[in-house]
Design a protein around this motif. Structure first.
Motif, short mmCIF file in Angstrom:
data_model
loop_
_atom_site.label_atom_id
_atom_site.label_comp_id
_atom_site.label_asym_id
_atom_site.label_seq_id
_atom_site.Cartn_x
_atom_site.Cartn_y
_atom_site.Cartn_z
N VAL A 3 63.01 66.56 -44.89
CA VAL A 3 63.82 65.99 -45.96
C VAL A 3 63.22 66.39 -47.30
O VAL A 3 62.05 66.19 -47.55
CB VAL A 3 63.85 64.45 -45.84
N ASP A 4 64.03 67.00 -48.15
CA ASP A 4 63.59 67.35 -49.50
C ASP A 4 63.74 66.10 -50.36
O ASP A 4 64.85 65.70 -50.72
CB ASP A 4 64.45 68.49 -50.04
N MET A 5 62.64 65.45 -50.69
CA MET A 5 62.68 64.18 -51.39
C MET A 5 63.25 64.31 -52.80
O MET A 5 63.87 63.39 -53.30
CB MET A 5 61.29 63.55 -51.44
N ASN A 6 63.08 65.46 -53.45
CA ASN A 6 63.66 65.63 -54.78
C ASN A 6 65.19 65.58 -54.71
O ASN A 6 65.83 64.91 -55.51
CB ASN A 6 63.20 66.95 -55.41
N ASN A 7 65.76 66.30 -53.76
CA ASN A 7 67.22 66.28 -53.61
C ASN A 7 67.70 64.92 -53.13
O ASN A 7 68.77 64.46 -53.51
CB ASN A 7 67.68 67.36 -52.63
N THR A 8 66.90 64.28 -52.29
CA THR A 8 67.25 62.96 -51.80
C THR A 8 67.33 61.96 -52.94
O THR A 8 68.30 61.22 -53.06
CB THR A 8 66.20 62.48 -50.77
N PHE A 9 66.35 61.96 -53.81
CA PHE A 9 66.35 61.04 -54.94
C PHE A 9 67.52 61.34 -55.88
O PHE A 9 68.22 60.44 -56.30
CB PHE A 9 65.02 61.12 -55.69
N ARG A 10 67.75 62.60 -56.18
CA ARG A 10 68.84 62.98 -57.07
C ARG A 10 70.18 62.56 -56.50
O ARG A 10 71.06 62.11 -57.21
CB ARG A 10 68.84 64.48 -57.34
N SER A 11 70.32 62.68 -55.19
CA SER A 11 71.59 62.36 -54.56
C SER A 11 71.87 60.86 -54.63
O SER A 11 73.00 60.45 -54.91
CB SER A 11 71.58 62.82 -53.11
N SER A 12 70.86 60.04 -54.38
CA SER A 12 71.10 58.60 -54.41
C SER A 12 71.30 58.09 -55.82
O SER A 12 72.15 57.24 -56.07
CB SER A 12 69.96 57.84 -53.72
N LEU B 245 79.93 60.98 -51.90
CA LEU B 245 78.47 60.98 -51.83
C LEU B 245 77.94 59.90 -50.90
O LEU B 245 77.09 60.14 -50.06
CB LEU B 245 77.87 60.77 -53.22
N ARG B 246 78.46 58.70 -51.08
CA ARG B 246 77.96 57.59 -50.25
C ARG B 246 78.37 57.75 -48.79
O ARG B 246 77.58 57.45 -47.90
CB ARG B 246 78.44 56.27 -50.83
N SER B 247 79.56 58.23 -48.54
CA SER B 247 79.98 58.46 -47.15
C SER B 247 79.13 59.55 -46.51
O SER B 247 78.78 59.45 -45.33
CB SER B 247 81.46 58.86 -47.11
N HIS B 248 78.79 60.56 -47.28
CA HIS B 248 77.94 61.65 -46.78
C HIS B 248 76.58 61.11 -46.36
O HIS B 248 76.00 61.57 -45.37
CB HIS B 248 77.80 62.72 -47.87
N HIS B 249 76.08 60.13 -47.09
CA HIS B 249 74.75 59.60 -46.81
C HIS B 249 74.75 58.40 -45.89
O HIS B 249 73.78 57.66 -45.81
CB HIS B 249 74.02 59.29 -48.12
N ALA B 250 75.84 58.21 -45.16
CA ALA B 250 75.86 57.16 -44.15
C ALA B 250 74.94 57.53 -42.99
O ALA B 250 74.35 56.66 -42.36
CB ALA B 250 77.28 56.94 -43.65
N ASP B 251 74.80 58.84 -42.73
CA ASP B 251 74.03 59.30 -41.58
C ASP B 251 72.81 60.14 -41.92
O ASP B 251 72.03 60.45 -41.03
CB ASP B 251 74.93 60.13 -40.65
N ILE B 252 72.67 60.55 -43.17
CA ILE B 252 71.52 61.36 -43.54
C ILE B 252 70.82 60.75 -44.76
O ILE B 252 71.44 60.03 -45.53
CB ILE B 252 71.93 62.82 -43.85
N PRO B 253 69.53 61.02 -44.92
CA PRO B 253 68.80 60.43 -46.05
C PRO B 253 69.34 60.91 -47.38
O PRO B 253 69.81 62.05 -47.47
CB PRO B 253 67.37 60.92 -45.85
#
Length: 119
Positions: A6-15, A47-55
């Motif tokens: 998991v790329d934490m930079n992209n994860t933080f930006r996405s949330s 965005l939120r639906s996309h992250h229902a299953d992935i970080p």
């Protein structure tokens, strides 16, 4: 980085991106830019639906709330249209009903059902 890492930079930006878009949608509503608000609301749903299953994982109630927010913007557009364009009114009504139904499927509350039925 491996495929499963998991790329934490992209994860933080996405949330934070979904939260920022949600704020931008509210600002657009205040500026009476309802189409811009609708577009931003739809991106938040995606965005939120996309992250229902992935970080970063999003809880289902946030997804339901995003659907409800999107439907409310559509209802504001319908009010603004009045009876000027029946085809667009029906299109937005159907989209609003679909968004309320998606929200109801997630949280199964009587309030969500009433929003769906009242469209």
């Amino acid at each position: 980085m491996s495929d499963n890492a998991v790329d934490m930079n992209n994860t933080f930006r996405s949330s934070t991106g979904a939260n920022e878009l949600e704020v931008e949608a509210l600002v657009s509503i205040e500026k009476d830019d309802l189409i811009g608000a609708f577009q931003k609301s739809e991106l938040v749903v995606e965005l939120r639906s996309h992250h229902a299953d992935i970080p970063p994982y999003v809880c289902s109630i946030d997804i339901a709330n995003s659907h409800t927010s999107s439907a409310r913007v559509l209802q504001k557009i319908m009010v603004k249209l009045g009876g000027a364009n029946e085809i667009l009114h029906n299109k937005y009504r159907a989209k609003a009903a679909n968004s309320y139904y998606e929200a109801w499927k997630i949280n199964r509350t009587e309030e969500a059902w009433n929003l769906f039925v009242d469209v």
